[in-house]
Design a protein around this motif. Structure first.
Motif, PDB file in Angstrom:
ATOM      1  N   LEU A  40       0.837  -1.201   0.000  1.00  0.00           N
ATOM      2  CA  LEU A  40       0.000   0.000   0.000  1.00  0.00           C
ATOM      3  C   LEU A  40       0.876   1.257   0.000  1.00  0.00           C
ATOM      4  O   LEU A  40       0.622   2.206  -0.752  1.00  0.00           O
ATOM      5  N   ILE A  41       1.911   1.266   0.828  1.00  0.00           N
ATOM      6  CA  ILE A  41       2.794   2.434   0.897  1.00  0.00           C
ATOM      7  C   ILE A  41       3.503   2.675  -0.427  1.00  0.00           C
ATOM      8  O   ILE A  41       3.653   3.821  -0.876  1.00  0.00           O
ATOM      9  N   GLU A  42       3.920   1.616  -1.100  1.00  0.00           N
ATOM     10  CA  GLU A  42       4.603   1.787  -2.382  1.00  0.00           C
ATOM     11  C   GLU A  42       3.659   2.332  -3.445  1.00  0.00           C
ATOM     12  O   GLU A  42       4.067   3.131  -4.297  1.00  0.00           O
ATOM     13  N   ALA A  43       2.417   1.905  -3.427  1.00  0.00           N
ATOM     14  CA  ALA A  43       1.434   2.464  -4.358  1.00  0.00           C
ATOM     15  C   ALA A  43       1.153   3.923  -4.007  1.00  0.00           C
ATOM     16  O   ALA A  43       1.043   4.787  -4.898  1.00  0.00           O
ATOM     17  N   ARG A  44       1.058   4.206  -2.709  1.00  0.00           N
ATOM     18  CA  ARG A  44       0.812   5.578  -2.276  1.00  0.00           C
ATOM     19  C   ARG A  44       1.975   6.491  -2.668  1.00  0.00           C
ATOM     20  O   ARG A  44       1.773   7.663  -2.996  1.00  0.00           O
ATOM     21  N   ARG A  45       3.189   5.961  -2.655  1.00  0.00           N
ATOM     22  CA  ARG A  45       4.373   6.746  -2.977  1.00  0.00           C
ATOM     23  C   ARG A  45       4.235   7.442  -4.340  1.00  0.00           C
ATOM     24  O   ARG A  45       4.550   8.625  -4.489  1.00  0.00           O
ATOM     25  N   VAL A  46       3.785   6.683  -5.333  1.00  0.00           N
ATOM     26  CA  VAL A  46       3.672   7.223  -6.693  1.00  0.00           C
ATOM     27  C   VAL A  46       2.681   8.379  -6.739  1.00  0.00           C
ATOM     28  O   VAL A  46       2.947   9.423  -7.340  1.00  0.00           O
ATOM     29  N   LEU A  47       1.539   8.203  -6.087  1.00  0.00           N
ATOM     30  CA  LEU A  47       0.511   9.236  -6.094  1.00  0.00           C
ATOM     31  C   LEU A  47       0.927  10.460  -5.291  1.00  0.00           C
ATOM     32  O   LEU A  47       0.710  11.604  -5.720  1.00  0.00           O
ATOM     33  N   GLU A  48       1.535  10.243  -4.132  1.00  0.00           N
ATOM     34  CA  GLU A  48       1.945  11.371  -3.290  1.00  0.00           C
ATOM     35  C   GLU A  48       3.024  12.197  -3.985  1.00  0.00           C
ATOM     36  O   GLU A  48       3.060  13.427  -3.858  1.00  0.00           O
ATOM     37  N   ARG A  49       3.900  11.525  -4.699  1.00  0.00           N
ATOM     38  CA  ARG A  49       4.948  12.236  -5.438  1.00  0.00           C
ATOM     39  C   ARG A  49       4.321  13.156  -6.497  1.00  0.00           C
ATOM     40  O   ARG A  49       4.718  14.311  -6.649  1.00  0.00           O
ATOM     41  N   LEU A  50       3.338  12.638  -7.222  1.00  0.00           N
ATOM     42  CA  LEU A  50       2.636  13.435  -8.224  1.00  0.00           C
ATOM     43  C   LEU A  50       1.911  14.610  -7.578  1.00  0.00           C
ATOM     44  O   LEU A  50       1.987  15.751  -8.062  1.00  0.00           O
ATOM     45  N   ILE A  51       1.202  14.345  -6.489  1.00  0.00           N
ATOM     46  CA  ILE A  51       0.440  15.390  -5.809  1.00  0.00           C
ATOM     47  C   ILE A  51       1.360  16.485  -5.289  1.00  0.00           C
ATOM     48  O   ILE A  51       1.075  17.686  -5.442  1.00  0.00           O
ATOM     49  N   ALA A  52       2.472  16.111  -4.688  1.00  0.00           N
ATOM     50  CA  ALA A  52       3.397  17.103  -4.139  1.00  0.00           C
ATOM     51  C   ALA A  52       3.973  17.994  -5.228  1.00  0.00           C
ATOM     52  O   ALA A  52       4.015  19.225  -5.092  1.00  0.00           O
ATOM     53  N   ALA A  53       4.434  17.391  -6.318  1.00  0.00           N
ATOM     54  CA  ALA A  53       5.025  18.172  -7.409  1.00  0.00           C
ATOM     55  C   ALA A  53       3.990  19.093  -8.043  1.00  0.00           C
ATOM     56  O   ALA A  53       4.292  20.257  -8.373  1.00  0.00           O
ATOM     57  N   THR A  54       2.776  18.589  -8.197  1.00  0.00           N
ATOM     58  CA  THR A  54       1.717  19.402  -8.799  1.00  0.00           C
ATOM     59  C   THR A  54       1.300  20.534  -7.870  1.00  0.00           C
ATOM     60  O   THR A  54       1.048  21.658  -8.321  1.00  0.00           O
ATOM     61  N   SER A  55       1.219  20.262  -6.580  1.00  0.00           N
ATOM     62  CA  SER A  55       0.891  21.320  -5.614  1.00  0.00           C
ATOM     63  C   SER A  55       1.936  22.421  -5.630  1.00  0.00           C
ATOM     64  O   SER A  55       1.610  23.604  -5.504  1.00  0.00           O
ATOM     65  N   ALA A  56       3.197  22.034  -5.766  1.00  0.00           N
ATOM     66  CA  ALA A  56       4.267  23.038  -5.811  1.00  0.00           C
ATOM     67  C   ALA A  56       4.069  23.998  -6.980  1.00  0.00           C
ATOM     68  O   ALA A  56       4.393  25.186  -6.881  1.00  0.00           O
ATOM     69  N   ARG A  57       3.511  23.491  -8.068  1.00  0.00           N
ATOM     70  CA  ARG A  57       3.272  24.345  -9.239  1.00  0.00           C
ATOM     71  C   ARG A  57       1.968  25.129  -9.135  1.00  0.00           C
ATOM     72  O   ARG A  57       1.895  26.267  -9.604  1.00  0.00           O
ATOM     73  N   ARG A  58       0.945  24.533  -8.529  1.00  0.00           N
ATOM     74  CA  ARG A  58      -0.403  25.089  -8.640  1.00  0.00           C
ATOM     75  C   ARG A  58      -0.943  25.754  -7.375  1.00  0.00           C
ATOM     76  O   ARG A  58      -1.974  26.435  -7.436  1.00  0.00           O
ATOM     77  N   ALA A  59      -0.319  25.561  -6.257  1.00  0.00           N
ATOM     78  CA  ALA A  59      -0.859  26.091  -4.997  1.00  0.00           C
ATOM     79  C   ALA A  59      -0.972  27.614  -5.035  1.00  0.00           C
ATOM     80  O   ALA A  59      -0.114  28.308  -5.595  1.00  0.00           O
ATOM     81  N   THR A  60      -2.018  28.116  -4.429  1.00  0.00           N
ATOM     82  CA  THR A  60      -2.182  29.556  -4.288  1.00  0.00           C
ATOM     83  C   THR A  60      -1.298  30.053  -3.154  1.00  0.00           C
ATOM     84  O   THR A  60      -0.843  29.261  -2.309  1.00  0.00           O
ATOM     85  N   PRO A  61      -1.045  31.371  -3.086  1.00  0.00           N
ATOM     86  CA  PRO A  61      -0.265  31.906  -1.957  1.00  0.00           C
ATOM     87  C   PRO A  61      -0.865  31.526  -0.598  1.00  0.00           C
ATOM     88  O   PRO A  61      -0.130  31.183   0.336  1.00  0.00           O
ATOM     89  N   GLN A  62      -2.199  31.560  -0.500  1.00  0.00           N
ATOM     90  CA  GLN A  62      -2.834  31.210   0.768  1.00  0.00           C
ATOM     91  C   GLN A  62      -2.623  29.736   1.101  1.00  0.00           C
ATOM     92  O   GLN A  62      -2.363  29.371   2.259  1.00  0.00           O
ATOM     93  N   GLN A  63      -2.719  28.868   0.108  1.00  0.00           N
ATOM     94  CA  GLN A  63      -2.505  27.442   0.343  1.00  0.00           C
ATOM     95  C   GLN A  63      -1.067  27.166   0.779  1.00  0.00           C
ATOM     96  O   GLN A  63      -0.829  26.303   1.632  1.00  0.00           O
TER      97      GLN A  63
END
Length: 223
Positions: free
Chosen positions: A91-114
């Motif tokens: 489960l953790i290894e599957a989660r790793r792939v998704l969390e990596r994508l989410i983190a990188a995308t958040s770094a690009r798309r997050a608002t200043p408030q977020q």
């Protein structure tokens, strides 16, 4: 860890849909073991405990069934799913792939408030770890997930990762004696800082480091 369209601070009034409030309330009961693995689901009791109505509670239960946190068994009704130690590392290894994508995308798309909210959540985790306050630590962890999920604006990745995050949170509660809140808070702070700074590659690396920590912790439990 669950997600909503907009993050909320615990000190602010809850303005989300009642069904979303019901979902978070039931998710918290499952992940903190207030509803133990294998326990039968009694709808009337949940309505009384949450203070919410039948319709939102039923909607929340169906979402939890679809996430695998509640199972429907023939002639036995609804029950909380079991914690499967043998499958947790997968489960953790599957989660790793998704969390990596989410983190990188958040770094690009997050608002200043977020970005500010992520740092505030991570700081709250650090404070809770220093005070050895597990409840506050896990609440801040969930809040950080909410902000991160909203910031990435990828509902497909978020809907896939939520059940895994909740299972990891429940695993922590079940085996917290082998956990290290200080290290967990440090990993979350590194993740929040990388996202706040708008750095996709460091954010992905910080996400990997967090998953490495969770994997090491799980290996101690399983060994």
């Amino acid at each position: 860890m669950s997600t909503q369209d907009t993050p909320q601070e615990s000190c602010e009034p809850d303005k989300r849909r009642v069904a979303d409030q019901a979902y978070d309330a039931l998710e918290a009961m499952i992940s903190t073991l207030a509803l133990k693995p294998g326990a039968p689901i009694v709808e009337a009791e949940l309505i009384e405990r949450t203070g919410l109505g039948r319709t939102p509670t039923r909607e929340a239960l169906m979402r939890l069934v679809s996430n695998g946190l509640i199972v429907q068994q023939p002639r036995r009704g609804l029950r909380v799913s079991e914690i499967r130690l043998a499958e947790h590392l997968d489960l953790i290894e599957a989660r790793r792939v998704l969390e990596r994508l989410i983190a990188a995308t958040s770094a690009r798309r997050a608002t200043p408030q977020q970005r500010q909210d992520l740092l505030a959540c991570a700081e709250a985790m650090v404070g809770a770890s220093q005070a050895s306050d597990l409840t506050a630590y896990m609440s801040s962890d969930q809040a950080l997930d909410h902000v991160n999920h909203a910031a990435c604006r990828n509902p497909f990745a978020v809907s896939a990762v939520i059940p895994m995050a909740i299972q990891c949170r429940r695993f922590w509660y079940a085996y917290q004696h082998q956990g290290d809140m200080t290290e967990g808070a440090r990993c979350h702070m590194a993740l929040a800082q990388a996202i706040a700074q708008g750095e996709p590659e460091p954010a992905a690396a910080a996400s990997d480091a967090l998953m490495d920590y969770l994997r090491g912790y799980a290996q101690k439990v399983i060994a």
